[in-house]
Design a protein around this motif. Structure first.
Motif, short mmCIF file in Angstrom:
data_model
loop_
_atom_site.label_atom_id
_atom_site.label_comp_id
_atom_site.label_asym_id
_atom_site.label_seq_id
_atom_site.Cartn_x
_atom_site.Cartn_y
_atom_site.Cartn_z
N LEU A 97 -8.42 -16.40 5.77
CA LEU A 97 -9.09 -15.40 6.59
C LEU A 97 -8.33 -14.07 6.58
CD1 LEU A 97 -11.37 -14.73 8.52
CD2 LEU A 97 -10.01 -15.69 10.39
N VAL A 98 -7.02 -14.10 6.68
CA VAL A 98 -6.25 -12.86 6.69
C VAL A 98 -6.44 -12.07 5.40
CG1 VAL A 98 -3.92 -11.88 6.79
CG2 VAL A 98 -4.55 -13.71 8.35
N PRO A 99 -6.30 -12.67 4.21
CA PRO A 99 -6.54 -11.89 2.98
C PRO A 99 -7.95 -11.32 2.90
CG PRO A 99 -5.43 -13.95 2.49
CD PRO A 99 -5.83 -14.04 3.92
N ALA A 100 -8.94 -12.11 3.37
CA ALA A 100 -10.32 -11.61 3.31
C ALA A 100 -10.48 -10.36 4.17
CB ALA A 100 -11.28 -12.71 3.77
N LEU A 101 -9.93 -10.38 5.37
CA LEU A 101 -10.03 -9.22 6.26
C LEU A 101 -9.21 -8.05 5.73
CD1 LEU A 101 -9.92 -10.90 9.78
CD2 LEU A 101 -11.89 -9.98 8.57
N LEU A 102 -8.08 -8.32 5.12
CA LEU A 102 -7.28 -7.24 4.54
C LEU A 102 -8.03 -6.58 3.39
CD1 LEU A 102 -3.67 -8.77 4.51
CD2 LEU A 102 -4.54 -6.95 5.98
N ARG A 103 -8.71 -7.39 2.60
CA ARG A 103 -9.48 -6.81 1.48
C ARG A 103 -10.60 -5.93 2.00
NH1 ARG A 103 -10.27 -4.16 -2.02
NH2 ARG A 103 -11.01 -4.59 -4.14
N LEU A 104 -11.23 -6.33 3.09
CA LEU A 104 -12.28 -5.52 3.68
C LEU A 104 -11.70 -4.24 4.29
CD1 LEU A 104 -14.46 -8.23 5.47
CD2 LEU A 104 -15.05 -6.94 3.40
N ALA A 105 -10.52 -4.37 4.93
CA ALA A 105 -9.90 -3.21 5.58
C ALA A 105 -9.40 -2.20 4.56
CB ALA A 105 -8.76 -3.67 6.48
N GLY A 106 -8.82 -2.67 3.46
CA GLY A 106 -8.30 -1.78 2.44
C GLY A 106 -7.25 -0.82 2.99
N LEU A 141 0.83 -1.21 0.00
CA LEU A 141 0.00 0.00 0.00
C LEU A 141 0.86 1.25 0.00
CD1 LEU A 141 -2.84 -0.87 2.56
CD2 LEU A 141 -3.04 -0.75 0.07
N ALA A 142 1.93 1.23 0.81
CA ALA A 142 2.82 2.38 0.89
C ALA A 142 3.54 2.62 -0.44
CB ALA A 142 3.84 2.20 2.01
N ALA A 143 3.71 1.56 -1.25
CA ALA A 143 4.37 1.70 -2.54
C ALA A 143 3.45 2.27 -3.61
CB ALA A 143 4.91 0.35 -2.99
N GLY A 144 2.16 2.49 -3.27
CA GLY A 144 1.25 3.13 -4.20
C GLY A 144 0.24 2.21 -4.85
N PHE A 145 0.22 0.94 -4.52
CA PHE A 145 -0.76 0.03 -5.11
C PHE A 145 -2.09 0.14 -4.39
CE2 PHE A 145 3.36 -1.86 -6.03
CZ PHE A 145 3.24 -2.14 -7.39
N ASP A 146 -3.19 -0.07 -5.14
CA ASP A 146 -4.50 -0.04 -4.50
C ASP A 146 -4.72 -1.35 -3.73
OD1 ASP A 146 -5.20 -2.03 -6.32
OD2 ASP A 146 -6.22 -0.63 -7.67
N GLY A 147 -5.85 -1.44 -3.03
CA GLY A 147 -6.09 -2.59 -2.16
C GLY A 147 -6.01 -3.92 -2.86
N ALA A 148 -6.66 -4.06 -4.03
CA ALA A 148 -6.68 -5.34 -4.74
C ALA A 148 -5.28 -5.72 -5.23
CB ALA A 148 -7.66 -5.28 -5.90
N ALA A 149 -4.58 -4.76 -5.84
CA ALA A 149 -3.23 -5.04 -6.35
C ALA A 149 -2.27 -5.34 -5.21
CB ALA A 149 -2.73 -3.87 -7.18
N ALA A 150 -2.38 -4.58 -4.12
CA ALA A 150 -1.50 -4.81 -2.98
C ALA A 150 -1.72 -6.20 -2.38
CB ALA A 150 -1.75 -3.74 -1.91
N LEU A 151 -2.99 -6.61 -2.31
CA LEU A 151 -3.27 -7.94 -1.75
C LEU A 151 -2.77 -9.04 -2.67
CD1 LEU A 151 -4.58 -9.53 0.52
CD2 LEU A 151 -6.75 -9.42 -0.73
N SER A 152 -2.91 -8.84 -3.99
CA SER A 152 -2.42 -9.83 -4.94
C SER A 152 -0.91 -10.00 -4.83
CB SER A 152 -2.80 -9.41 -6.37
OG SER A 152 -2.24 -10.29 -7.32
#
Length: 527
Positions: free
Chosen positions: A134-143, A70-81
């Protein structure tokens, strides 16, 4: 706004929350298995210890990488991927290594060791599944809200050239030989006492004094001698029946020889009963020492190897009882250690070979793990056998370590230390794939992971150290051994010895034979 604030709070505490959830799920399955397999309290303690440690670590690795993306500038979906391609992959290989390493204990034909391995395997497997789902799912929700509740005064990890870890990495790159020699000397010095390691089964001699069973055992031992707690049972079967002259003559000769043994306090029997057309005679031999004493094991060996063959000849003789069980378990463990250790080492090599497409990396990882294991064993011998700092951990020195400790510590540590190895080397591999410069990749990988590894190790050490004050000797030894080994592994080994060795190996770090390169998948890089 309330929902946003609540989401931010959950995201900020995510590693701990996920760890708690994974641990609860894993412990639920464990308690179900405990009911079915009749597991002991030792298993539940060991599973709680290892499960809590790896659950927090896995969640921390993934959350930390997600925040970096996220700090590198990627949005939530790209950062999670990108996070799951890198940190998620590292967690998967780390978890599989831990599970398969602990499975090495199942190769030992001792039921306690097998269930001691099954318990942590169940909890750790659930922790891996939770970290990857579970962790990726919660991270996607948190954004992006995951960084909203930042702690005042603490800055996120910097990747600039002036940070502490950047200077540390640069120092190692300039003087790798000095760092390698100094870093290797520390675990070797700690491992020195391991040359005097002995194994035994303490039984009730080290259980808490306020346990009802302990009080009863000590009362009986005081009144009648410690050997009463574990009599040696000698069973003789004669197919010719109780009137067989061979049985009568053997009985008289056996009693005479056993009574003359200086390690025997009393002999009772034989009690003779019919078994079909044959007969079974049972002797009760009371040793002068406790069942866990080496002298009682020596008595069992003498009866089996010398006294019984001389007196009963062709008759079938079995020698049992607590002292015999201790001796058999110890022999089974010692005889199975090469097979169990070999299994763990081979599994580690294969998994790291597949994960990093390199021959040098798994060989180096195995060598580093052996240094950590040796240091842990050395500290355990120094504390529990030689009494150095024994009062600090609340024990009295014994002439041996609990016989289950070396195998559990070895198999658990070989897997747990892969957390930091895989996490560190994954980042180095990413930088090397991007630049082709080994020295820059080693320095950048160390700089970008050092803070996370240090934090994760501190958590894991705290978890293991929390079990040292327990009143169960085996858990106390396992907790201290793992705490010492992880502390050493995540500091001296991973932050000093590994980068200095990789700096010296250069491009050989990433070498793979052509035939293997064509068959193994190349490690992916975040795209």
């Amino acid at each position: 706004m309330l929902l946003v604030a609540f989401g931010s709070l959950v995201a900020a505490a995510m590693p701990l929350a996920i760890a708690a959830g994974a641990l609860l799920c894993g412990m639920g399955l464990l308690f179900l298995l405990a009911h079915v397999l009749d597991m002991s309290v030792l298993v539940e303690n060991a599973a709680s210890m290892m499960g809590l440690a790896v659950s927090i670590d896995y969640a921390l690795f993934i959350v930390t990488r997600y925040r970096e993306e996220l700090a590198a500038g990627f949005d939530g979906a790209a950062a999670l991927s990108r996070t799951m391609e890198t940190a998620g992959r590292a967690v998967f290989f780390s978890g599989v290594t831990v599970v398969l390493s602990l499975a090495g204990a199942i190769l030992v034909p001792v039921s306690l060791l097998r269930v001691m391995a099954i318990g942590p395997i169940v909890v750790i497997a659930v922790a891996v599944l939770s970290a990857l789902t579970l962790v990726p799912a919660l991270l996607r929700l948190a954004g992006g809200w995951i960084d909203r509740l930042r702690v005042p005064g603490l800055r996120p990890q910097t990747s600039g050239p002036r940070g502490l870890w950047a200077r540390w990495a640069a120092g190692i790159m300039r003087r790798p030989v000095w760092f390698l020699v100094g870093g290797t000397a520390v675990p070797l010095l700690l491992a020195w006492p391991v040359l005097g390691m002995a194994l035994g089964n303490p039984g009730t001699s080290t259980t808490p004094g306020d346990f009802v069973a302990t009080r009863a055992a000590r009362t009986v031992a005081t009144a009648f001698g410690p050997g009463v707690l574990g009599p040696v049972l000698v069973v003789v079967r004669d197919p010719a029946g109780p009137e067989d002259p061979a049985l009568a003559a053997g009985t008289r000769a056996f009693e005479a020889l056993v009574r003359d043994d200086p390690q025997v306090r009393a002999v009772a029997g034989p009690a003779v009963g019919r078994e079909g057309a044959g007969a079974t005679a049972v002797f009760t031999v009371v040793p002068a020492s406790a069942p866990d004493a080496a002298a009682s094991g020596d008595l069992v060996a003498r009866i089996r190897d010398r006294i019984a063959p001389r007196t009963f000849g062709r008759l079938e003789v079995h020698v049992g009882g607590p002292a015999a069980e201790n001796l058999d378990a110890k022999r089974a463990l010692i005889g199975s250690i090469p097979r169990a250790y070999g299994f763990v080492i081979v599994v580690t090599f294969v998994l790291l070979l597949v994960a990093f497409a390199s021959v040098a990396i798994p060989l180096k990882a195995i060598l580093m793990n052996l240094l950590s294991v040796g240091a842990a064993f050395g500290v355990l011998v120094a504390v529990f056998q030689r009494g150095m700092g024994a009062s600090f951990v609340g024990v009295s020195p014994l002439p041996y370590l609990d016989f289950i400790t070396p195998l559990i510590v070895f198999t658990a540590l070989f897997g747990l230390s892969m957390d930091y190895e895989v996490f560190l080397l994954s980042r180095m591999r990413e930088h090397y794939a991007a630049s082709g410069d080994n020295e820059a990749a080693v320095a950048a990988g160390l700089q970008s992971t050092a803070r996370t590894i240090t934090a994760a190790a501190a958590i894991m050490v705290a978890v293991f150290a929390a079990f040292v004050p327990t009143r169960l000797l085996a858990i106390k030894q396992i907790g201290l051994g793992l705490a010492v080994a992880i502390a050493l592994d995540a500091t001296v080994i991973r932050l000093v010895v590994v980068p200095s060795m990789m700096r010296l190996l250069g491009r050989w770090n990433w070498w793979l034979p052509g035939w293997a390169a064509r068959r193994l998948p190349r490690p992916p890089s975040p795209g």
